[in-house]
Every structure is written in C-alpha cells, then in structure tokens.
Design an enzyme around this catalytic site. Sequence first.
Site, PDB file in Angstrom:
ATOM      1  N   PHE A 240      11.644  63.570  62.462  1.00  0.00           N
ATOM      2  CA  PHE A 240      11.904  62.971  63.773  1.00  0.00           C
ATOM      3  C   PHE A 240      11.085  63.623  64.876  1.00  0.00           C
ATOM      4  O   PHE A 240      11.477  63.623  66.032  1.00  0.00           O
ATOM      5  CB  PHE A 240      13.401  63.027  64.115  1.00  0.00           C
ATOM      6  CG  PHE A 240      14.287  62.584  62.991  1.00  0.00           C
ATOM      7  CD1 PHE A 240      14.224  61.289  62.509  1.00  0.00           C
ATOM      8  CD2 PHE A 240      15.169  63.471  62.410  1.00  0.00           C
ATOM      9  CE1 PHE A 240      15.027  60.883  61.456  1.00  0.00           C
ATOM     10  CE2 PHE A 240      15.973  63.076  61.354  1.00  0.00           C
ATOM     11  CZ  PHE A 240      15.904  61.784  60.876  1.00  0.00           C
ATOM     12  N   LEU A 589       5.313  44.924  56.760  1.00  0.00           N
ATOM     13  CA  LEU A 589       4.627  45.084  55.479  1.00  0.00           C
ATOM     14  C   LEU A 589       5.593  45.214  54.304  1.00  0.00           C
ATOM     15  O   LEU A 589       5.254  44.830  53.183  1.00  0.00           O
ATOM     16  CB  LEU A 589       3.710  46.311  55.536  1.00  0.00           C
ATOM     17  CG  LEU A 589       2.701  46.322  56.690  1.00  0.00           C
ATOM     18  CD1 LEU A 589       1.820  47.563  56.611  1.00  0.00           C
ATOM     19  CD2 LEU A 589       1.854  45.053  56.685  1.00  0.00           C
ATOM     20  N   ASN A 590       6.761  45.783  54.537  1.00  0.00           N
ATOM     21  CA  ASN A 590       7.772  45.909  53.486  1.00  0.00           C
ATOM     22  C   ASN A 590       9.131  45.713  54.138  1.00  0.00           C
ATOM     23  O   ASN A 590       9.638  46.607  54.818  1.00  0.00           O
ATOM     24  CB  ASN A 590       7.690  47.282  52.812  1.00  0.00           C
ATOM     25  CG  ASN A 590       8.674  47.430  51.659  1.00  0.00           C
ATOM     26  OD1 ASN A 590       9.789  46.917  51.688  1.00  0.00           O
ATOM     27  ND2 ASN A 590       8.271  48.151  50.625  1.00  0.00           N
ATOM     28  N   PRO A 591       9.768  44.555  53.963  1.00  0.00           N
ATOM     29  CA  PRO A 591      11.038  44.288  54.648  1.00  0.00           C
ATOM     30  C   PRO A 591      12.136  45.283  54.309  1.00  0.00           C
ATOM     31  O   PRO A 591      12.984  45.585  55.156  1.00  0.00           O
ATOM     32  CB  PRO A 591      11.406  42.876  54.163  1.00  0.00           C
ATOM     33  CG  PRO A 591      10.134  42.274  53.697  1.00  0.00           C
ATOM     34  CD  PRO A 591       9.303  43.398  53.171  1.00  0.00           C
ATOM     35  N   LYS A 660       2.259  46.975  63.476  1.00  0.00           N
ATOM     36  CA  LYS A 660       2.587  47.891  64.553  1.00  0.00           C
ATOM     37  C   LYS A 660       3.571  48.919  64.003  1.00  0.00           C
ATOM     38  O   LYS A 660       4.232  48.689  62.999  1.00  0.00           O
ATOM     39  CB  LYS A 660       3.224  47.154  65.731  1.00  0.00           C
ATOM     40  CG  LYS A 660       2.312  46.132  66.408  1.00  0.00           C
ATOM     41  CD  LYS A 660       3.019  45.420  67.551  1.00  0.00           C
ATOM     42  CE  LYS A 660       2.103  44.425  68.241  1.00  0.00           C
ATOM     43  NZ  LYS A 660       2.778  43.696  69.360  1.00  0.00           N
ATOM     44  N   GLU A 664       9.993  54.183  65.519  1.00  0.00           N
ATOM     45  CA  GLU A 664      10.630  54.694  66.727  1.00  0.00           C
ATOM     46  C   GLU A 664      11.215  53.634  67.635  1.00  0.00           C
ATOM     47  O   GLU A 664      12.160  53.911  68.389  1.00  0.00           O
ATOM     48  CB  GLU A 664       9.611  55.553  67.494  1.00  0.00           C
ATOM     49  CG  GLU A 664       9.247  56.806  66.710  1.00  0.00           C
ATOM     50  CD  GLU A 664       8.103  57.595  67.300  1.00  0.00           C
ATOM     51  OE1 GLU A 664       8.361  58.575  68.000  1.00  0.00           O
ATOM     52  OE2 GLU A 664       6.942  57.219  67.039  1.00  0.00           O
TER      53      GLU A 664
END
Length: 701
Positions: A240, A589-591, A660, A664
């Site tokens: 984080f 790109l990867n649900p 994108k 965050e």
Amino acid sequence: MDSSPAAPAPSLGSPVTRLEGREKVTGKARYAAEYALPDRAYAWPVPATAARGRVTAVETAGALALPGVLAVLTPYDAPRLGPGDDPTLRVLQDPEVPHRGWYVALAVAETPEAARAAAAAVRVHYDAEPHDSVLHTGHPAAYTPEQVNGGYPAHREKGDAAAAFAAAPVRVDCAYAVPPLHNHPMEPHAATAHWDADAGTLTVYDSSQGSGFVRSTLAALFELPADHVTVVSEHVGGAFGCKGTPRPHVVLAVMAARHTGRPVTIALPRRHLAAVVGHRAPTLHRVRLGARTDGTLTALAHEVTTHTSRVREFVEQAAVPARVMYAAPALLTTHRVVPLDVPTPSWMRAPGECPGMYALESAMDELACALGIDPVELRVRNEPDAEPDSGHPFSSRHLVECLREGAARFDWAAHRTPRRDGPLLIGTGVAAATYPVYVAPSSARAHALPDGTYLVQTNATDLGTGARTVLAQIAADALRVALDRVTVEIGHSALPQGSVAGGSAGTASWGWAVHDACTSLVALLARRSGPIPEAGVSVPADTTASATQKSPYARHAFGAHFAEVQADTVTGEVRVRRLLGVFAAGRILNPLTARSQFVGGMVMGLGMALTEHSTMDPAFGDFTGNDLASYHVPAHADVPDIEVHWLDERDKHLNPMGSKGIGEIGIVGTAAAIGNAFHHATGRRIRELPLTPDRVLAALD
C-alpha cells in the site's frame, strides 16, 4: 512464427485466477523472512525513546552477556555508509535522534527470541531536547514548498478565486481534517541479507515494491558495484505504498550480515512500523466553493496544511485533485507544510487523491445541500470540457456516465429520503473519484523455447495484486498463444529493469514492455525458418522512449462511489449497509483480479471513514495507534456486500493494452461517500475522520 494451428481465444479480458495462488495457499511461496540460509542469524532493532536529542551512551554489556547474542551495533561502531539520497536510511551513523522510534542500536543473535531479548537489554542514554510534534494551521514554521509529492507545483491559481468566492450568491467555506493513517500490510517489513566476503557480492531478499530500486540504493550505501548486488522480492505480502522505497530494515540487515559474516534476517515488529516505514501525513483542509443559484461553480479554492519530518521533506499533494475535477473559472489550490519532530511521512494508497478528494467531495455535498440540488446532478452540472488546471483535453473522461450508471444501479432516487428504523438513522451518499494515469520506463525480454513454450522476464513486483497473472495474459495475447504456454519471471533484480510497483502504474509500465518484447518476438519468428534452436530465441524491449514521451492529453481514471449507512443513536456506531463503485478505468484486463483491487480499495476507504486513525501524543512525540488492536483495519464483520461495476472504456492514448491503473482509485471517494451518507441520515456533518462513536454521539446530542 506461431506453431499453434489456430489463434487461441484472447486471454486479456478473461477472469484468469492467480498463477501463484496455489503456491501461496500451500505455503510454497517464500517471503523475505522465510529464506532459511545456512548459519542464519537474526537481528532486532532498538528504537529511540526520546522524541528529539542525541544519544550520549549505549550500554551493551548486559545484552552481549545473554546466551546466543552475536553483536550489538550502535552509532559508534556500526559500518559506515556511503552517500545516498534518502536520509531516513542513514541509520546508526551518528548520535542524532530526529524523532521517537528512530533506530539507535541493533542486536544480532542466533535466534529471533535471543535477538529480541538482547535488544530489550540494551540501555541507551540521551541528551533530550524540546520537541514539537503537533500540527495546526497557524503553526509559525509553516511554509509553501516548491513542489509536492509527484512533482506537482505546490501552488496554482487561475483567475481570482477570493474575489469570485466573495461575489458568489451561494458559498460554502468548510474545514476538514484527515488524521495520520498507517499502511499496515499483512507482512511486516523484512529482509534476509547474505554477504559473500570472498566474492564481494551481496544477496538480499526484501519485502519491497521494487527490487531494482533497493539494489541501486544498497550499492551506493555500501559502495559496491551494482552488478555485485542481487535483490529478490519474489512474493510480497502487501504494501500500500510503504514498501515503495527502501526502508531502514534492509540497511540494518546488510549491516548485520557484513559485521557478523553470516546471513541475517530482520523482520520488523508491527509496533515499530508507525515510526520507520512512512505514514499518510495528517492533512488539514479548507475548501471554499462559490456557485450561482443553478449550481454552476464560479470559484473553487482548496488549501491544505500538512506535516513533514525534519529528516526529509514529503508533502502530500492533497489539493492537486481539485485541479482535475470541476469546471470553475477561478481556481486556487495550494499546500503549506510544517516540519515537526515526527517520523517521515510517505506514500499510502492514493497519496494526495485520497485525503484531498475526501475534503473536496464533502464540500460538494455541502454545496448541494445549500443549493437544494441533488448531489449527483450538481457534479454533472460542473463537468469540464478540458482539464481545468492545464487546459489539456482529456484522453477519456466518463465521470458523468459513472455517476448516471451508479445512480441507476443504486436506485439512488428512491433512497433520497432519510429513514429511521428504531434507534437507527439511515441515509445515502455519493462522491466522485479520480486518479492520474502514470507510466514509467520498463524493459522486458521474451524467449521462444524449442518445446513450443515461451518465457517472459521483467523485474516487476507482485504485491498480491495479481501482476504475474495479468503480465502472462498480456504476453499470451501478444504472442498469439494460449496462456498455459507462457511462463513469467518477475521479482528479481537480475531481470530486465522494471519500474517500482506504485502509482497504479505497474501493469501499464511492465505490460507495455512485455507487449513490445512479445510482438517483436512474433515478428522475428515470422522471418525465421526451421526449428527453434536449443538455446531458444530471445528479443528484448525497452519503453524508455515511448513511456517518457509527453502526452498532449490529460489522462485520468474516474469513478463514482455510492454508500448507504446507518447511525445508531444509542451507541453512536456507524455501519455501512451498502457500497457501490462504478469506474471508468480504461480496458479491464482481468475482471477477477480487477474486482479484487476495486473492492480492496473500497474496504480500505471504509476503514478510513469509520475506524482507522492514529493520534500523535504531544508529550512523547509518537503515534499511539501502533498495532492492530489500537489501529483497527476493517475485518469481515465491518464490511458489507460491495458491488463493483466498470464501464467499457476505450482509450487509444494510453498504452498498447488501453489500460489505466486500478489499484488506488477504489479508495479515493469511499470515505466521502460514507461521510455524506452519514449527514443525509442524521442531518449532522462531522468534518473530521473517522466517524467514531464518541464523535457521532457528540454530533447527535
């Protein structure tokens, strides 16, 4: 040349499970403290108990007399460090104590227990000096820095915001406060260092967001050629932001290994983290909004005061998001910072955007109430045609669509009347979110192997986000092969250089390099004839030229958060009943892993709104919330069912994948949506986070 009979179905866009998932759940995956090197020793640091001053003496005899103790390093005898850019890493170099918790000694022993006992037996004497650790807006030492985090100008002004605000028929002038917050990843900061004196090489296993950055830093500090240093960060148990730069633990591990001639592991106790690995600095906000009676903004001013340490300047860029969000002909954004005797703040998930958007979106809600306009509609009415601060066109901006889609999915209109259920007051709130699109130069190498498989290498770091998996998907599609024919290697400084995992830029940065390497490999193989040689065929790629090219577009992700909360008038407890996030974040790109990232950010925002905070004790100059008992991160019982949705956004001005960052933006608007829902439910506005029962009961009294 593609040996498959037909192109497989695209991998990108598919919900692929994490490739390293089995290793993690079976314990095969090794973290930084789990490399059991032969003859390994353990280190335990000694934090300063003075808030400011000098070490005058360190008594080590009692510690050295304990069984299994190998050494105690102090500022008087620790290995000397070479030059470096980060003064927070210059531990045990001089007797100065800049803040409480600064490391003043290091015990090394045969076992972790012996090292801990030795550290407790060290006696440190101080010449204490008066300290100042309390932030307030009128602090006489406050100043305006040249820049804030991210390289943004600290002060920007367009038009005369003060005059426009004074002339506005409807005005909101409010102060908000976000307390210090701590990252608290599940895996504390840890490192295992092995110094090979004969070969003059150093190998370090570190819990870090970027092993390449750690390598270059250690090479400078210990005056080694960079190619004599190897840093491995294969698996990292969360970060984080607080592992985005090298931290003192890794320097201490190398010091101890060099001094003892043995491999040394150090794993920081959780109670130390508040003082030595960064934190989200407290921010004090003043937001002024001036508007016409139809809700059109005429003035927007966001002023922020925050703190930094006396060791190193770090200024949270909390006013910067206001430069992006809404059309206002007069716009003022500025930052002031106060140097105090406190630990150095640093990155924490969505630095700047997270606290800044809490204040801005709370103020927008207050303006909506003052105008009697629906909060969703107010935001729509102030949608800009271009980025307000720079004037650049947006590469894509679908905030209005996020708001409309979210309102429909949340059944917003049907829930705009506050309700009461016995002692419970129930209401709803909304907030917008934004996060910039970052990309950093990276490199990669793609190998075609004679057995028909492919190896892709880049020094990326997987913090638990699923980076390995998404990079493999990018490679498979670029190579036009099935995913099971691709192996990805990451997390090792000997691999092609990859950027730090931060700023929601990892996939865009590493993925761009992987894409370029793989497409170049496909082109090369198409020109070849005959079988792949035993050594394979390899192609490198470096995106420095393309990734550093200045874009004429303002590139940001956007989102809308909706919350329903209940406030208990008897206990003061606030609980979230529903959360919805709708995002416009490029191509997903990867649900499966993307949903996890969005949900994780929203859960963290829920903690920020309701439970997470640290208090600076002015008498002792330290944070009181330094463990997971006193600093409450959300547990399962705190979190409702969370719904995440995203728009199918196509943006050709980003990178070859059209993606994108998503790590965050999920946190950015959550706290404001919850705070706005609390106001809707109770008619009371609490402008300081978190919404704890004591504050709630005082507000309802």
